[in-house]
Design an enzyme around this catalytic site. Sequence first.
Site, PDB file in Angstrom:
ATOM      1  N   TYR A  97       0.838  -1.205   0.000  1.00 41.02           N
ATOM      2  CA  TYR A  97       0.000   0.000   0.000  1.00 41.02           C
ATOM      3  C   TYR A  97       0.874   1.256   0.000  1.00 41.02           C
ATOM      4  CZ  TYR A  97      -3.321   3.448   1.958  1.00 41.02           C
ATOM      5  OH  TYR A  97      -4.098   4.553   2.189  1.00 41.02           O
ATOM      6  N   LYS A 112       1.176   4.136  -2.931  1.00 42.98           N
ATOM      7  CA  LYS A 112       0.877   5.546  -2.640  1.00 42.98           C
ATOM      8  C   LYS A 112       2.095   6.427  -2.887  1.00 42.98           C
ATOM      9  CE  LYS A 112      -3.482   5.490  -1.180  1.00 42.98           C
ATOM     10  NZ  LYS A 112      -4.569   6.091  -1.971  1.00 42.98           N
TER      11      LYS A 112
HETATM   12  N1  LIG Z   1      -9.172   6.084   6.116  1.00 44.81           N
HETATM   13  C1  LIG Z   1      -7.878   6.270   6.309  1.00 44.81           C
HETATM   14  O1  LIG Z   1      -7.358   6.131   7.451  1.00 44.81           O
HETATM   15  C2  LIG Z   1      -6.977   6.684   5.161  1.00 44.81           C
HETATM   16  C3  LIG Z   1      -5.662   7.072   5.466  1.00 44.81           C
HETATM   17  C4  LIG Z   1      -4.811   7.452   4.426  1.00 44.81           C
HETATM   18  C5  LIG Z   1      -5.276   7.450   3.124  1.00 44.81           C
HETATM   19  N2  LIG Z   1      -6.551   7.062   2.866  1.00 44.81           N
HETATM   20  C6  LIG Z   1      -6.968   7.042   1.457  1.00 44.81           C
HETATM   21  O2  LIG Z   1      -8.179   7.740   1.303  1.00 44.81           O
HETATM   22  C7  LIG Z   1      -8.937   7.179   0.226  1.00 44.81           C
HETATM   23  C8  LIG Z   1     -10.357   6.894   0.697  1.00 44.81           C
HETATM   24  O3  LIG Z   1     -10.316   6.037   1.817  1.00 44.81           O
HETATM   25  P1  LIG Z   1     -11.558   5.876   2.796  1.00 44.81           P
HETATM   26  O4  LIG Z   1     -11.006   5.553   4.126  1.00 44.81           O
HETATM   27  O5  LIG Z   1     -12.513   7.004   2.624  1.00 44.81           O
HETATM   28  O6  LIG Z   1     -12.190   4.524   2.193  1.00 44.81           O
HETATM   29  P2  LIG Z   1     -13.618   3.814   2.484  1.00 44.81           P
HETATM   30  O7  LIG Z   1     -14.294   4.438   3.634  1.00 44.81           O
HETATM   31  O8  LIG Z   1     -13.316   2.357   2.532  1.00 44.81           O
HETATM   32  O9  LIG Z   1     -14.438   4.123   1.149  1.00 44.81           O
HETATM   33  C9  LIG Z   1     -13.957   3.595  -0.050  1.00 44.81           C
HETATM   34  C10 LIG Z   1     -14.747   4.125  -1.239  1.00 44.81           C
HETATM   35  O10 LIG Z   1     -14.162   3.576  -2.427  1.00 44.81           O
HETATM   36  C11 LIG Z   1     -15.135   2.797  -3.125  1.00 44.81           C
HETATM   37  N3  LIG Z   1     -14.490   1.619  -3.708  1.00 44.81           N
HETATM   38  C12 LIG Z   1     -13.965   0.533  -3.060  1.00 44.81           C
HETATM   39  N4  LIG Z   1     -13.515  -0.346  -3.946  1.00 44.81           N
HETATM   40  C13 LIG Z   1     -13.755   0.182  -5.185  1.00 44.81           C
HETATM   41  C14 LIG Z   1     -13.538  -0.282  -6.509  1.00 44.81           C
HETATM   42  N5  LIG Z   1     -12.963  -1.472  -6.773  1.00 44.81           N
HETATM   43  N6  LIG Z   1     -13.914   0.530  -7.534  1.00 44.81           N
HETATM   44  C15 LIG Z   1     -14.494   1.727  -7.304  1.00 44.81           C
HETATM   45  N7  LIG Z   1     -14.731   2.204  -6.074  1.00 44.81           N
HETATM   46  C16 LIG Z   1     -14.371   1.437  -5.032  1.00 44.81           C
HETATM   47  C17 LIG Z   1     -16.164   2.405  -2.050  1.00 44.81           C
HETATM   48  O11 LIG Z   1     -17.439   2.144  -2.617  1.00 44.81           O
HETATM   49  P3  LIG Z   1     -17.835   0.669  -3.207  1.00 44.81           P
HETATM   50  O12 LIG Z   1     -17.374  -0.322  -2.167  1.00 44.81           O
HETATM   51  O13 LIG Z   1     -19.314   0.716  -3.408  1.00 44.81           O
HETATM   52  O14 LIG Z   1     -17.113   0.530  -4.502  1.00 44.81           O
HETATM   53  C18 LIG Z   1     -16.190   3.692  -1.224  1.00 44.81           C
HETATM   54  O15 LIG Z   1     -16.974   4.673  -1.859  1.00 44.81           O
HETATM   55  C19 LIG Z   1      -8.166   5.942  -0.231  1.00 44.81           C
HETATM   56  O16 LIG Z   1      -7.381   6.271  -1.354  1.00 44.81           O
HETATM   57  C20 LIG Z   1      -7.254   5.638   0.943  1.00 44.81           C
HETATM   58  O17 LIG Z   1      -6.089   4.959   0.545  1.00 44.81           O
HETATM   59  C21 LIG Z   1      -7.415   6.678   3.852  1.00 44.81           C
END
Ligand SMILES: NC(=O)c1ccc[n+]([C@@H]2O[C@H](COP(=O)([O-])OP(=O)(O)OC[C@H]3O[C@@H](n4cnc5c(N)ncnc54)[C@H](OP(=O)(O)O)[C@@H]3O)[C@@H](O)[C@H]2O)c1
Length: 268
Positions: A157, A161
């Site tokens: 991951y 990134k």
């Molecule tokens: N949360 C954290 O702590 C954190 C920290 C650092 C970076 N990030 C980054 O922030 C971004 C968003 O993370 P989040 O925590 O908001 O994630 P999340 O709550 O798991 O939401 C993920 C979103 O992506 C969609 N998704 C998942 N698989 C997909 C696929 N194969 N195709 C299209 N859409 C897909 C999901 O909808 P569906 O399942 O319906 O497709 C959902 O809308 C990511 O890039 C992550 O790496 C997050």
Amino acid sequence: MDLQLSGRVAVVTGASKGIGLAVTRTLLEEGANVVAASRKSSPELDALASPKLVHVSADFMDPEAPAQVVEKAVEAFGALDILVNNAGGPPPGVSLPRGSFLHATDEEWRAMFEFNLFSAVRAIRAAIPHLLERGGGSIVNISSGNARQPSPINVDYGAAKAGLSNLTKVLSGEFGPQGIRVNTVSPGVVRTPWWTEEGGVADKIASQAGTDRDSVLDEVVPKMLNLTTGRFVEAQEVADAVVLLASPRSGSTTGAEFVVDGGLLKEL
Ligand SMILES: NC(=O)c1ccc[n+]([C@@H]2O[C@H](COP(=O)([O-])OP(=O)(O)OC[C@H]3O[C@@H](n4cnc5c(N)ncnc54)[C@H](OP(=O)(O)O)[C@@H]3O)[C@@H](O)[C@H]2O)c1
């Protein structure tokens, strides 16, 4: 502050939950038209229904999907001004955190790069001609603190990134003279369904630490990561940074990284 986003057209990937949902909601509040992409919609996204919002079902593991989503935006709203590459995290079939580098197979590495790097590459490639037609635009890539602070429990991951952050910088140089700004937002730990849902990261850590989900979110992780603020980041706090970068008010900000991490990263 007027962010001058009224009537602009944005694509947000991974928009049904978490950070992508907060970005979508904020762009709509600022008067933008939004094409929100995810595999499925969600009750929270459905609640935002308006003529300015189109949901596109798309699986970003499919190499054709990013271009299809971009074309859908141009078809629905006649142009494209903003691309937010937010879809990312563990791809289907991959579970984080890992125990060690030795626990990630070739197939899992490949899936991680498909989801977190190549889907963004494909979306950007499809978006650039449309942004150029408008005389410029803004691309915001959602990276992670793991890009700069690698961790053996998220090894593939972090590498994907880091590639995304690197890509941001090079694109900002190539397309900046033509009016396209490209920036990164790097969140720390954000209270989203990735962490909070049944079987999510908090549950996994809870079972390893012999505690419960709320304690993991409120105490264990903030302490373990030595978060300066003592708490998780809220999705809205990330969305605010994204939308500011999407706005023409950030006209001189390109190739930058906005870190929204509650003080997770300690080095300069
Ligand atoms: N949360 C954290 O702590 C954190 C920290 C650092 C970076 N990030 C980054 O922030 C971004 C968003 O993370 P989040 O925590 O908001 O994630 P999340 O709550 O798991 O939401 C993920 C979103 O992506 C969609 N998704 C998942 N698989 C997909 C696929 N194969 N195709 C299209 N859409 C897909 C999901 O909808 P569906 O399942 O319906 O497709 C959902 O809308 C990511 O890039 C992550 O790496 C997050």
